[in-house]
Design an enzyme around this catalytic site. Structure first.
Site, PDB file in Angstrom:
ATOM      1  N   ARG A  37      19.516 -43.714 -10.017  1.00  0.00           N
ATOM      2  CA  ARG A  37      18.674 -44.253 -11.085  1.00  0.00           C
ATOM      3  C   ARG A  37      17.848 -43.116 -11.670  1.00  0.00           C
ATOM      4  NH1 ARG A  37      14.151 -48.984 -10.604  1.00  0.00           N
ATOM      5  NH2 ARG A  37      13.062 -47.381  -9.453  1.00  0.00           N
TER       6      ARG A  37
ATOM      7  N   THR B 156      14.236 -43.067 -17.376  1.00  0.00           N
ATOM      8  CA  THR B 156      14.782 -44.208 -18.130  1.00  0.00           C
ATOM      9  C   THR B 156      15.053 -45.419 -17.244  1.00  0.00           C
ATOM     10  OG1 THR B 156      17.068 -43.561 -17.756  1.00  0.00           O
ATOM     11  CG2 THR B 156      15.967 -42.579 -19.667  1.00  0.00           C
TER      12      THR B 156
ATOM     13  N   ASP C 243      10.580 -46.142  -1.628  1.00  0.00           N
ATOM     14  CA  ASP C 243      11.923 -45.691  -2.004  1.00  0.00           C
ATOM     15  C   ASP C 243      12.863 -45.893  -0.807  1.00  0.00           C
ATOM     16  OD1 ASP C 243      14.243 -43.894  -2.260  1.00  0.00           O
ATOM     17  OD2 ASP C 243      13.251 -43.266  -4.102  1.00  0.00           O
TER      18      ASP C 243
ATOM     19  N   ASP D 233      14.918 -42.791   0.454  1.00  0.00           N
ATOM     20  CA  ASP D 233      14.075 -41.794   1.120  1.00  0.00           C
ATOM     21  C   ASP D 233      13.647 -42.277   2.496  1.00  0.00           C
ATOM     22  OD1 ASP D 233      14.277 -40.019  -0.935  1.00  0.00           O
ATOM     23  OD2 ASP D 233      12.338 -40.514  -1.836  1.00  0.00           O
TER      24      ASP D 233
END
Ligand code: PRP
Ligand code: URA
Length: 217
Positions: free
Chosen positions: A112, A116, A208, A211
């Protein structure tokens, strides 16, 4: 074990079993280390696999027990395939395979864009017989829905027509986006969170997922 919200579009199933909710709380906790995070995601994936396979068809066969012959059930219908979205979806694969060891595994790599929020596909590799299988797209996070939608579209473009989506945590925006683009795809989640923040992260979410799964940042 599960609560169904009948939507106008595809089915949204929230897997609200107490063990799933308990483990999800530890997954969310920012103090949970990488090793425990991985183990907990693996365990929740196994529990959710139980729910997502709840309506697969059964056949009846004759079996001889040590005591008598009887009629008994076996799983029938399409074989299963798992399609984790890289990277974070990888962390749910083994947990599901514990319950469905004969499933084949395809991979779709999507990243991703941080500005944007649009997904970019960088890898796809599917089982040769993917079209004849019931596929479960796996990703811990359903945020804007862009990645899930791109993965499902790729599968459809490759001729796959029976697809379910399994995520740990969803934002309402992501569920709406998938239901609008793919009304034939049922969605299984462990929790529906409040919203997305300005950076496209789920609030409260878990941060995340990739991560936290792999110890990167
Ligand atoms: C995360 C997550 C999903 C996606 C969700 O992956 O694992 O794939 O974001 O966001 P969306 O619903 O708005 O598309 P990311 O792209 O960060 O890649 P990674 O797993 O490699 O970290
Ligand atoms: N991807 C993640 O890993 N976490 C979020 O909250 C949103 C997208």
């Amino acid at each position: 074990m599960m609560k169904r919200e009948e939507e106008a579009l595809s089915r949204l199933v929230i897997c609200d079993h107490p063990l799933i909710q308990h483990k999800l709380t530890y997954i969310r906790n920012k103090e949970t280390n990488t090793k425990d995070f991985r183990e907990l995601v693996d365990e929740v994936a196994t529990l959710m696999a139980y729910e997502i396979t709840r309506d697969i068809p059964l056949d009846t066969i004759t079996v001889q027990t040590p005591v008598a012959e009887t009629r008994a059930k076996i799983v029938s219908g399409r074989m299963l395939g798992l399609v984790p979205i890289l990277r974070a979806g990888l962390g749910m694969v083994d947990g599901i395979l514990k319950l469905i060891p004969s499933a084949k595994v395809g991979h779709i790599g999507l990243a991703r864009d941080h500005e944007t929020l649009q997904p970019r596909e960088y890898y796809i590799n599917l089982p040769t017989d993917a079209q004849s299988r019931m596929l479960i797209v796996i990703d811990p996070m359903l945020a804007t829905g862009g990645s899930a939608n791109a993965a499902i579209s790729s599968l459809k473009n490759n001729g796959c027509d029976q697809i379910k989506l399994m995520c740990l945590i969803a934002a309402p925006e992501g569920v709406e986006a998938v239901q609008a683009a793919h009304p034939d795809v049922d969605i299984y989640i462990a929790a529906m969170d409040e919203r997305l923040n300005e950076k496209g992260y789920i609030v409260p979410g878990l941060g995340d997922a990739g991560d936290r799964m792999f110890g990167t940042n």
